[in-house]
Design a protein around this motif. Structure first.
Motif, PDB file in Angstrom:
ATOM      1  N   ARG A 141      12.525 -27.187 -10.867  1.00 21.58           N
ATOM      2  CA  ARG A 141      13.290 -27.371 -12.102  1.00 21.58           C
ATOM      3  C   ARG A 141      14.624 -28.048 -11.815  1.00 21.58           C
ATOM      4  NH1 ARG A 141      15.496 -22.168 -14.884  1.00 21.58           N
ATOM      5  NH2 ARG A 141      16.742 -22.278 -13.021  1.00 21.58           N
ATOM      6  N   ARG A 142      15.310 -27.591 -10.785  1.00 21.07           N
ATOM      7  CA  ARG A 142      16.599 -28.187 -10.415  1.00 21.07           C
ATOM      8  C   ARG A 142      16.436 -29.672 -10.092  1.00 21.07           C
ATOM      9  NH1 ARG A 142      17.817 -26.341  -5.038  1.00 21.07           N
ATOM     10  NH2 ARG A 142      16.562 -28.144  -4.577  1.00 21.07           N
ATOM     11  N   ASP A 143      15.392 -30.006  -9.315  1.00 18.57           N
ATOM     12  CA  ASP A 143      15.142 -31.413  -8.961  1.00 18.57           C
ATOM     13  C   ASP A 143      14.838 -32.256 -10.199  1.00 18.57           C
ATOM     14  OD1 ASP A 143      15.504 -30.651  -6.329  1.00 18.57           O
ATOM     15  OD2 ASP A 143      13.363 -30.662  -5.837  1.00 18.57           O
ATOM     16  N   ALA A 144      14.037 -31.702 -11.115  1.00 20.54           N
ATOM     17  CA  ALA A 144      13.700 -32.435 -12.339  1.00 20.54           C
ATOM     18  C   ALA A 144      14.954 -32.675 -13.182  1.00 20.54           C
ATOM     19  CB  ALA A 144      12.659 -31.663 -13.146  1.00 20.54           C
ATOM     20  N   ASN A 145      15.780 -31.653 -13.331  1.00 24.03           N
ATOM     21  CA  ASN A 145      17.007 -31.798 -14.114  1.00 24.03           C
ATOM     22  C   ASN A 145      17.957 -32.810 -13.477  1.00 24.03           C
ATOM     23  OD1 ASN A 145      16.199 -30.028 -16.113  1.00 24.03           O
ATOM     24  ND2 ASN A 145      17.235 -28.269 -15.209  1.00 24.03           N
ATOM     25  N   LYS A 146      18.026 -32.796 -12.159  1.00 21.70           N
ATOM     26  CA  LYS A 146      18.884 -33.759 -11.457  1.00 21.70           C
ATOM     27  C   LYS A 146      18.381 -35.180 -11.693  1.00 21.70           C
ATOM     28  CE  LYS A 146      20.834 -34.725  -6.858  1.00 21.70           C
ATOM     29  NZ  LYS A 146      20.988 -36.110  -7.131  1.00 21.70           N
ATOM     30  N   LYS A 147      17.079 -35.364 -11.616  1.00 17.89           N
ATOM     31  CA  LYS A 147      16.490 -36.685 -11.847  1.00 17.89           C
ATOM     32  C   LYS A 147      16.768 -37.151 -13.279  1.00 17.89           C
ATOM     33  CE  LYS A 147      13.830 -40.204 -10.852  1.00 17.89           C
ATOM     34  NZ  LYS A 147      14.626 -41.384 -10.560  1.00 17.89           N
ATOM     35  N   LEU A 148      16.635 -36.243 -14.228  1.00 14.18           N
ATOM     36  CA  LEU A 148      16.914 -36.580 -15.632  1.00 14.18           C
ATOM     37  C   LEU A 148      18.392 -36.956 -15.818  1.00 14.18           C
ATOM     38  CD1 LEU A 148      14.775 -33.796 -17.319  1.00 14.18           C
ATOM     39  CD2 LEU A 148      14.347 -36.261 -17.465  1.00 14.18           C
ATOM     40  N   ASP A 149      19.286 -36.183 -15.190  1.00 13.11           N
ATOM     41  CA  ASP A 149      20.713 -36.505 -15.279  1.00 13.11           C
ATOM     42  C   ASP A 149      21.006 -37.872 -14.674  1.00 13.11           C
ATOM     43  OD1 ASP A 149      21.381 -34.149 -16.581  1.00 13.11           O
ATOM     44  OD2 ASP A 149      21.889 -33.081 -14.720  1.00 13.11           O
ATOM     45  N   ASP A 150      20.408 -38.143 -13.514  1.00 11.23           N
ATOM     46  CA  ASP A 150      20.613 -39.440 -12.852  1.00 11.23           C
ATOM     47  C   ASP A 150      20.109 -40.591 -13.722  1.00 11.23           C
ATOM     48  OD1 ASP A 150      21.716 -38.122 -10.703  1.00 11.23           O
ATOM     49  OD2 ASP A 150      19.941 -38.329  -9.405  1.00 11.23           O
ATOM     50  N   ASP A 151      18.938 -40.409 -14.331  1.00 13.23           N
ATOM     51  CA  ASP A 151      18.383 -41.464 -15.178  1.00 13.23           C
ATOM     52  C   ASP A 151      19.248 -41.700 -16.419  1.00 13.23           C
ATOM     53  OD1 ASP A 151      16.358 -41.896 -13.406  1.00 13.23           O
ATOM     54  OD2 ASP A 151      14.729 -41.216 -14.712  1.00 13.23           O
ATOM     55  N   GLU A 152      19.791 -40.613 -16.968  1.00 17.00           N
ATOM     56  CA  GLU A 152      20.663 -40.770 -18.137  1.00 17.00           C
ATOM     57  C   GLU A 152      21.970 -41.460 -17.727  1.00 17.00           C
ATOM     58  OE1 GLU A 152      23.799 -39.996 -20.886  1.00 17.00           O
ATOM     59  OE2 GLU A 152      23.670 -38.830 -19.051  1.00 17.00           O
ATOM     60  N   LYS A 153      22.495 -41.085 -16.581  1.00 17.37           N
ATOM     61  CA  LYS A 153      23.737 -41.675 -16.073  1.00 17.37           C
ATOM     62  C   LYS A 153      23.572 -43.172 -15.802  1.00 17.37           C
ATOM     63  CE  LYS A 153      26.829 -41.034 -12.139  1.00 17.37           C
ATOM     64  NZ  LYS A 153      27.025 -40.227 -10.926  1.00 17.37           N
ATOM     65  N   ASN A 154      22.366 -43.550 -15.309  1.00 19.11           N
ATOM     66  CA  ASN A 154      22.067 -44.958 -15.016  1.00 19.11           C
ATOM     67  C   ASN A 154      21.546 -45.709 -16.245  1.00 19.11           C
ATOM     68  OD1 ASN A 154      22.819 -44.622 -12.313  1.00 19.11           O
ATOM     69  ND2 ASN A 154      20.749 -43.968 -11.733  1.00 19.11           N
ATOM     70  N   LYS A 155      21.623 -45.057 -17.405  1.00 16.71           N
ATOM     71  CA  LYS A 155      21.224 -45.664 -18.690  1.00 16.71           C
ATOM     72  C   LYS A 155      19.730 -46.020 -18.750  1.00 16.71           C
ATOM     73  CE  LYS A 155      25.566 -46.001 -20.112  1.00 16.71           C
ATOM     74  NZ  LYS A 155      26.115 -44.755 -20.512  1.00 16.71           N
ATOM     75  N   VAL A 156      18.889 -45.297 -17.980  1.00 11.71           N
ATOM     76  CA  VAL A 156      17.439 -45.508 -18.041  1.00 11.71           C
ATOM     77  C   VAL A 156      16.856 -44.769 -19.241  1.00 11.71           C
ATOM     78  CG1 VAL A 156      15.249 -45.159 -16.805  1.00 11.71           C
ATOM     79  CG2 VAL A 156      17.299 -45.819 -15.540  1.00 11.71           C
ATOM     80  N   ILE A 157      17.435 -43.603 -19.536  1.00 11.78           N
ATOM     81  CA  ILE A 157      16.999 -42.821 -20.699  1.00 11.78           C
ATOM     82  C   ILE A 157      18.240 -42.442 -21.519  1.00 11.78           C
ATOM     83  CG2 ILE A 157      14.920 -41.899 -19.600  1.00 11.78           C
ATOM     84  CD1 ILE A 157      16.429 -39.271 -19.126  1.00 11.78           C
ATOM     85  N   SER A 158      18.018 -42.073 -22.754  1.00 15.95           N
ATOM     86  CA  SER A 158      19.144 -41.693 -23.613  1.00 15.95           C
ATOM     87  C   SER A 158      19.517 -40.232 -23.374  1.00 15.95           C
ATOM     88  CB  SER A 158      18.770 -41.901 -25.080  1.00 15.95           C
ATOM     89  OG  SER A 158      17.804 -40.948 -25.469  1.00 15.95           O
ATOM     90  N   GLU A 159      20.667 -39.864 -23.869  1.00 18.08           N
ATOM     91  CA  GLU A 159      21.138 -38.489 -23.732  1.00 18.08           C
ATOM     92  C   GLU A 159      20.221 -37.525 -24.486  1.00 18.08           C
ATOM     93  OE1 GLU A 159      25.188 -35.963 -24.719  1.00 18.08           O
ATOM     94  OE2 GLU A 159      25.326 -38.137 -24.486  1.00 18.08           O
ATOM     95  N   ASP A 160      19.748 -37.947 -25.661  1.00 16.53           N
ATOM     96  CA  ASP A 160      18.823 -37.110 -26.436  1.00 16.53           C
ATOM     97  C   ASP A 160      17.509 -36.903 -25.695  1.00 16.53           C
ATOM     98  OD1 ASP A 160      20.638 -36.807 -28.467  1.00 16.53           O
ATOM     99  OD2 ASP A 160      19.754 -38.366 -29.756  1.00 16.53           O
ATOM    100  N   ASP A 161      16.987 -37.979 -25.083  1.00 19.27           N
ATOM    101  CA  ASP A 161      15.745 -37.868 -24.310  1.00 19.27           C
ATOM    102  C   ASP A 161      15.937 -36.905 -23.140  1.00 19.27           C
ATOM    103  OD1 ASP A 161      14.380 -39.586 -25.957  1.00 19.27           O
ATOM    104  OD2 ASP A 161      14.619 -41.351 -24.647  1.00 19.27           O
ATOM    105  N   ARG A 162      17.085 -37.025 -22.478  1.00 21.25           N
ATOM    106  CA  ARG A 162      17.372 -36.130 -21.340  1.00 21.25           C
ATOM    107  C   ARG A 162      17.407 -34.688 -21.800  1.00 21.25           C
ATOM    108  NH1 ARG A 162      23.272 -35.637 -19.532  1.00 21.25           N
ATOM    109  NH2 ARG A 162      23.113 -34.467 -21.461  1.00 21.25           N
ATOM    110  N   ASP A 163      18.119 -34.414 -22.889  1.00 18.41           N
ATOM    111  CA  ASP A 163      18.240 -33.042 -23.371  1.00 18.41           C
ATOM    112  C   ASP A 163      16.892 -32.470 -23.798  1.00 18.41           C
ATOM    113  OD1 ASP A 163      20.930 -33.207 -22.874  1.00 18.41           O
ATOM    114  OD2 ASP A 163      21.500 -33.582 -24.968  1.00 18.41           O
ATOM    115  N   HIS A 164      16.107 -33.300 -24.484  1.00 20.66           N
ATOM    116  CA  HIS A 164      14.767 -32.865 -24.899  1.00 20.66           C
ATOM    117  C   HIS A 164      13.898 -32.587 -23.663  1.00 20.66           C
ATOM    118  CE1 HIS A 164      11.178 -32.459 -27.322  1.00 20.66           C
ATOM    119  NE2 HIS A 164      10.573 -33.363 -26.564  1.00 20.66           N
ATOM    120  N   ALA A 165      13.963 -33.456 -22.672  1.00 23.80           N
ATOM    121  CA  ALA A 165      13.165 -33.282 -21.454  1.00 23.80           C
ATOM    122  C   ALA A 165      13.599 -32.043 -20.679  1.00 23.80           C
ATOM    123  CB  ALA A 165      13.275 -34.530 -20.576  1.00 23.80           C
ATOM    124  N   LYS A 166      14.893 -31.776 -20.653  1.00 18.78           N
ATOM    125  CA  LYS A 166      15.384 -30.566 -19.960  1.00 18.78           C
ATOM    126  C   LYS A 166      14.828 -29.303 -20.614  1.00 18.78           C
ATOM    127  CE  LYS A 166      19.600 -31.824 -17.578  1.00 18.78           C
ATOM    128  NZ  LYS A 166      21.001 -31.467 -17.361  1.00 18.78           N
TER     129      LYS A 166
END
Length: 186
Positions: free
Chosen positions: A133-158
């Protein structure tokens, strides 16, 4: 990396944690004869370490015995030696081209120790799932930070990652409780 791919990849890792625990539990002694007690024992056979179940028929004809019939009768002594050297704590007896292992009943004290080991195994896999879970959340945060996904997508995925974590943690708890009950049942 798209959100769905991250979720699928990490859910696969969580499933592997549950499968690993299930396989570990097969080797836990419960006072009843089970072929799982000897499945993970490896035998020196023609220069390589081979699992017993790949070189012999292993079955439990009744609740107190395990019977091992090697495909190659010359491997009988090696199998017997490997079982004695293992940490299973069983005493094999070679007779008539087969090995018979009598599984004695467990004392209450031994049952409690085994139940504690089962709890530790379950807890180790729950920690592994939380690490996923920690690794997945970190990956999601990194992707959002790099503008690969939106903040809403990250929050929904988390939220989905948290739901998966809860689901697989509960599954591990169920398996652990069932195994402890099996160990403690006389």
């Amino acid at each position: 990396m798209p959100v769905k791919k991250i979720l699928k990849e990490h859910e696969t890792s969580m499933k592997k944690c549950v499968e690993y625990l299930h396989n570990e539990f097969k080797g836990v002694r419960t006072g009843r004869a089970s072929t799982g007690l000897v499945d993970n024992i490896k035998v020196e056979y023609y220069g390589s370490m081979t699992p017993i179940n790949q070189m012999a028929n292993v079955n439990a004809p009744d609740a107190t015995n395990i019977l091992i019939k090697p495909f190659d009768p010359s491997s009988l002594k090696n199998i017997e030696k490997a079982i004695k050297a293992s940490d299973v704590g069983l005493n094999p007896i070679a007779e008539n081209g087969a090995i018979r292992i009598s599984v004695p009943p467990l004392s209450e004290e031994r049952r409690e120790k085994i139940a504690d080991q089962v709890k530790q195994m379950g807890e180790a896999q729950k920690i592994a799932i939380r690490n996923v879970r920690r690794d997945a959340n970190k990956k999601l945060d990194d992707d959002e930070k790099n503008k690969v996904i939106s903040e809403d997508d990250r929050d929904h995925a988390k939220k989905e990652v948290d739901q998966m974590t809860k689901k697989y943690t509960e599954e591990i708890e169920e398996h652990t409780k069932a195994k402890i009950e099996e160990v403690m049942t006389v």
